[in-house]
Design an enzyme around this catalytic site. Structure first.
Site, PDB file in Angstrom:
ATOM      1  CG  HIS A  34     -28.887  45.535 106.341  1.00  0.00           C
ATOM      2  ND1 HIS A  34     -29.879  44.611 106.088  1.00  0.00           N
ATOM      3  CD2 HIS A  34     -28.017  45.451 105.300  1.00  0.00           C
ATOM      4  CE1 HIS A  34     -29.615  43.989 104.947  1.00  0.00           C
ATOM      5  NE2 HIS A  34     -28.492  44.465 104.442  1.00  0.00           N
ATOM      6  NE  ARG A 184     -28.548  36.372  97.180  1.00  0.00           N
ATOM      7  CZ  ARG A 184     -27.522  37.204  97.003  1.00  0.00           C
ATOM      8  NH1 ARG A 184     -26.662  37.420  97.975  1.00  0.00           N
ATOM      9  NH2 ARG A 184     -27.344  37.815  95.839  1.00  0.00           N
TER      10      ARG A 184
HETATM   11  P1  AMP Z   1     -26.177  43.734 101.742  1.00  0.00           P
HETATM   12  O1  AMP Z   1     -27.425  44.550 101.809  1.00  0.00           O
HETATM   13  O2  AMP Z   1     -26.419  42.262 101.837  1.00  0.00           O
HETATM   14  O3  AMP Z   1     -25.258  44.142 100.634  1.00  0.00           O
HETATM   15  O4  AMP Z   1     -25.390  44.079 103.085  1.00  0.00           O
HETATM   16  C1  AMP Z   1     -25.017  45.397 103.402  1.00  0.00           C
HETATM   17  C2  AMP Z   1     -24.023  45.386 104.521  1.00  0.00           C
HETATM   18  O5  AMP Z   1     -24.601  44.751 105.670  1.00  0.00           O
HETATM   19  C3  AMP Z   1     -22.756  44.587 104.180  1.00  0.00           C
HETATM   20  O6  AMP Z   1     -21.621  45.268 104.688  1.00  0.00           O
HETATM   21  C4  AMP Z   1     -22.994  43.289 104.880  1.00  0.00           C
HETATM   22  O7  AMP Z   1     -21.796  42.621 105.236  1.00  0.00           O
HETATM   23  C5  AMP Z   1     -23.735  43.742 106.128  1.00  0.00           C
HETATM   24  N1  AMP Z   1     -24.486  42.629 106.699  1.00  0.00           N
HETATM   25  C6  AMP Z   1     -25.403  41.850 106.068  1.00  0.00           C
HETATM   26  N2  AMP Z   1     -25.851  40.891 106.903  1.00  0.00           N
HETATM   27  C7  AMP Z   1     -25.195  41.056 108.070  1.00  0.00           C
HETATM   28  C8  AMP Z   1     -25.199  40.371 109.325  1.00  0.00           C
HETATM   29  N3  AMP Z   1     -25.958  39.301 109.545  1.00  0.00           N
HETATM   30  N4  AMP Z   1     -24.371  40.831 110.295  1.00  0.00           N
HETATM   31  C9  AMP Z   1     -23.577  41.904 110.086  1.00  0.00           C
HETATM   32  N5  AMP Z   1     -23.529  42.592 108.936  1.00  0.00           N
HETATM   33  C10 AMP Z   1     -24.312  42.177 107.948  1.00  0.00           C
END
Ligand code: AMP
Length: 277
Positions: A34, A184
């Site tokens: 993030h 996760r």
């Molecule tokens: P989430 O909180 O899982 O909904 O993720 C929020 C944003 O962070 C989304 O655009 C995800 O694709 C991005 N994101 C989550 N994990 C990663 C990662 N390992 N590398 C790059 N972006 C990520």
């Protein structure tokens, strides 16, 4: 850094923000993946807004909405260090009042892969992201390649509905052993955490076979399957080699092709992907 819980307060503050405004939507429990999005938004914009909202409409009835990890105090400390201007943390009732009844759907690409296993997932994603775009009015919004199908779908929504912003996709951030960072991953016990590297190994195998000249998608899928099946804690949900735009499954690999997979490690479902070409 201002922390805002209502749509009215966010809109009021938004009017005074120096433009351009970069926006990073998240579900919180932040990690380096993030923060890379936040840093890119910080580098490319005069103002940065981050949202933290675990969106109930993108979780299926049997999924982990209630036990999805949350730690807002730690998230806020991390975002403060990144010099974020506004953090938007609405309640579920703020985003979905009782009279709420409008939805955004992008069609076929949302029915493949994650959409096939998680019916209604992307309808929840596109609806909440459309709402957040309307509330925040960003010039640029940042999404991770980690969720490749999501990024594709958001780009399509923005184009199809003539939304006035640019979608920026940021490369996947990985742990030292290659596991893609994910909120996760916290669900994995130490043994599962070691086993989880098999997703990255399978993607590495696909890349290697393709770079050695293998063009037959089914041969690559089969070799990935065999590698993952050697890991007793892993259970394959899908392995896909698809056109990177349409997500149509390929017989012959034509770049750019999206190799993506969803694998359960114990009870935890993980996804990852790589683009060939
Ligand atoms: P989430 O909180 O899982 O909904 O993720 C929020 C944003 O962070 C989304 O655009 C995800 O694709 C991005 N994101 C989550 N994990 C990663 C990662 N390992 N590398 C790059 N972006 C990520």
């Amino acid at each position: 850094m201002k922390v805002v819980e209502t749509i009215d307060d966010l809109k009021r503050l938004r009017q005074k923000l120096p433009e351009p405004v970069g926006f990073v939507p998240t579900m919180g429990y932040l990690h380096e993946g993030h923060l890379v999005l936040v840093r890119q938004a910080r580098a490319e914009n005069s103002s940065v807004v981050v949202s933290i909202f675990v969106n109930p409409t993108q979780f299926g009835p049997e999924e982990d909405f209630n036990k999805y990890p949350r730690n807002p105090q730690r998230d806020l400390a991390m975002l403060e260090k990144e010099k974020v201007d506004i953090v938007f943390m609405p309640s579920v009732a703020e985003m979905y009042p009782p009279q709420f009844s409008s939805w955004v759907e992008v069609g076929k690409v949302a029915e493949r892969l994650e959409g096939a296993t998680r019916p209604g997932h992307f309808k929840g994603v596109t609806t909440v992201v459309a709402k957040l775009f309307n509330i925040v009015q960003p010039d640029k919004a940042y999404f991770g390649q980690k969720d490749a199908q999501q990024a594709l779908i958001i780009k399509k929504m923005v184009a199809d509905l003539n939304m006035n912003l640019e979608v920026v996709v940021v490369p996947t951030v990985r742990e030292p052993d290659g596991l893609a960072m994910s909120s996760r991953n916290i669900y994995l016990n130490p043994e599962e955490r070691k086993a989880a590297v098999v997703l990255y190994q399978a993607l590495g195998l696909a890349t290697k076979l393709w770079s050695q000249g293998e063009k037959d998608a089914q041969t690559i899928r089969q070799q990935m399957t065999a590698l993952i099946q050697k890991q007793p804690l892993a259970n394959i949900d899908y392995i896909s080699i698809a056109d990177a735009e349409t997500l149509d499954e390929l017989d012959t690999v034509r770049p750019p092709a999206l190799v993506s997979l969803a694998v359960k490690i114990g009870k935890t479902r993980l996804i990852d992907n790589v683009v060939l070409g």
